[in-house]
Each structure stands twice: as structure tokens, then as C-alpha cells.
Design a protein around this motif. Structure first.
Motif, mmCIF file in Angstrom:
data_model
loop_
_atom_site.group_PDB
_atom_site.id
_atom_site.type_symbol
_atom_site.label_atom_id
_atom_site.label_comp_id
_atom_site.label_asym_id
_atom_site.label_seq_id
_atom_site.Cartn_x
_atom_site.Cartn_y
_atom_site.Cartn_z
ATOM 1 N N LYS A 124 -19.311 20.031 43.776
ATOM 2 C CA LYS A 124 -17.918 19.702 44.033
ATOM 3 C C LYS A 124 -17.222 20.850 44.763
ATOM 4 N N THR A 149 -22.908 16.471 47.978
ATOM 5 C CA THR A 149 -21.669 17.234 47.898
ATOM 6 C C THR A 149 -20.465 16.302 47.961
ATOM 7 N N LEU A 150 -19.560 16.489 47.025
ATOM 8 C CA LEU A 150 -18.284 15.778 46.995
ATOM 9 C C LEU A 150 -17.194 16.770 47.359
ATOM 10 N N THR A 151 -16.383 16.433 48.361
ATOM 11 C CA THR A 151 -15.253 17.269 48.742
ATOM 12 C C THR A 151 -13.967 16.572 48.348
ATOM 13 N N LEU A 152 -13.129 17.270 47.577
ATOM 14 C CA LEU A 152 -11.800 16.781 47.220
ATOM 15 C C LEU A 152 -10.791 17.567 48.038
ATOM 16 N N ARG A 153 -9.973 16.878 48.806
ATOM 17 C CA ARG A 153 -8.884 17.507 49.552
ATOM 18 C C ARG A 153 -7.605 17.213 48.795
ATOM 19 N N GLU A 178 -4.959 21.822 50.334
ATOM 20 C CA GLU A 178 -4.390 21.810 51.676
ATOM 21 C C GLU A 178 -2.879 21.925 51.683
ATOM 22 N N LEU A 182 -9.466 12.077 49.124
ATOM 23 C CA LEU A 182 -8.155 12.678 49.317
ATOM 24 C C LEU A 182 -7.323 12.481 48.052
ATOM 25 N N LYS A 208 -10.675 21.549 48.380
ATOM 26 C CA LYS A 208 -9.884 22.207 49.416
ATOM 27 C C LYS A 208 -8.418 21.903 49.132
ATOM 28 N N THR A 221 -22.891 13.459 51.715
ATOM 29 C CA THR A 221 -21.562 14.012 51.478
ATOM 30 C C THR A 221 -20.540 12.886 51.409
ATOM 31 N N ALA A 222 -19.493 13.124 50.645
ATOM 32 C CA ALA A 222 -18.379 12.181 50.574
ATOM 33 C C ALA A 222 -17.109 12.981 50.365
ATOM 34 N N GLU A 223 -15.996 12.386 50.708
ATOM 35 C CA GLU A 223 -14.709 13.063 50.620
ATOM 36 C C GLU A 223 -13.694 12.158 49.944
#
Length: 122
Positions: free
Chosen positions: A93, A64-68, A98, A30, A96, A26-28
Motif C-alpha cells: 500500500k 501495489t495499491l495506491t491511495l491518493r 495530495e 482516490l 500519496k 497496480t490499482a489506484e
């Protein structure tokens, strides 16, 4: 843009072929700035910088890539380039929102496999 280091999960090593992992690395990222470079105040998220960061992550189809996201938007062409880059990226992908994903920032969330909206987000 801040890219968190990818976290790794262990994969079994048996004599049978390994089943596809339900969850991989996983990576995130911002997205807490304007889309495109800001000519007046500096900063911003360029399509080129975003693409280079994605390539450096090296995530694959089981990852999984999470974009905040909290962005007022920005340059339409930079937003479209980031959107197309995300569409072609092999990882799952999750976006979130925020705060706000306005204008060109709204393009990014359309490339997601899953979209989560925080309470009171727009």
C-alpha cells in the motif's frame, strides 16, 4: 471514490520456477471526499463501499495499491474500519497525500507501507 482498473504485467514462462515478481498488478483509489456517508449533501466514502471495492480489485502480495488522499476527515468509526481493512489487505500500500489528510482520513495513511506527501500538503 474512483477505482482505476488494475494494470497487468507479463510474467516469464520458463522451465525454472518463476522468482517472486518485484512488481505485479497496480490499482489506484482516490480518497477525495469525506470519510463516511454525508447525511446532508450525499457522497462520502463508507467503510463498506471501500471494502467492497478492495475485494473487487483482487490484488495479492506482489501487487501495489495506491491511495491518493485529499480528505478533511469525517466519521471516526468509518475511518477506523477502513484503516483495519487496509491493514489486512495483502497488496503493498502506497499513500500519496495530495492535499489534506485530516481527522479520520489520517487513519488511512497509517496503514500504508509507504507514505508520500505532496508539496504544501498537510
Amino acid at each position: 471514490m474512483i477505482v482505476a482498473p488494475a494494470a497487468f504485467t507479463a510474467q516469464g514462462t520458463g522451465s525454472l520456477p518463476a522468482a517472486p515478481r518485484a512488481q505485479g498488478r497496480t490499482a489506484e483509489i482516490l480518497v477525495y471526499d469525506i470519510i463516511g456517508e454525508d447525511p446532508w449533501f450525499g457522497g462520502g466514502i463508507s467503510a463498506r463501499g471501500f471494502a467492497e471495492d478492495l475485494i473487487a480489485l483482487g490484488l495479492g502480495p506482489n501487487d501495489t495499491l495506491t491511495l491518493r488522499v485529499n480528505s478533511p476527515g469525517g466519521n471516526v468509526w468509518e475511518g477506523l474500519a477502513i484503516y483495519n481493512t487496509l491493514l489486512g489487505y495483502p497488496a503493498r500500500k502506497v499513500v500519496k497525500v495530495e492535499g489534506i489528510a485530516a481527522s479520520a482520513a489520517s487513519f488511512l495513511i497509517q496503514a500504508a507501507d509507504e507514505i508520500e506527501m505532496a508539496p504544501a500538503s498537510e
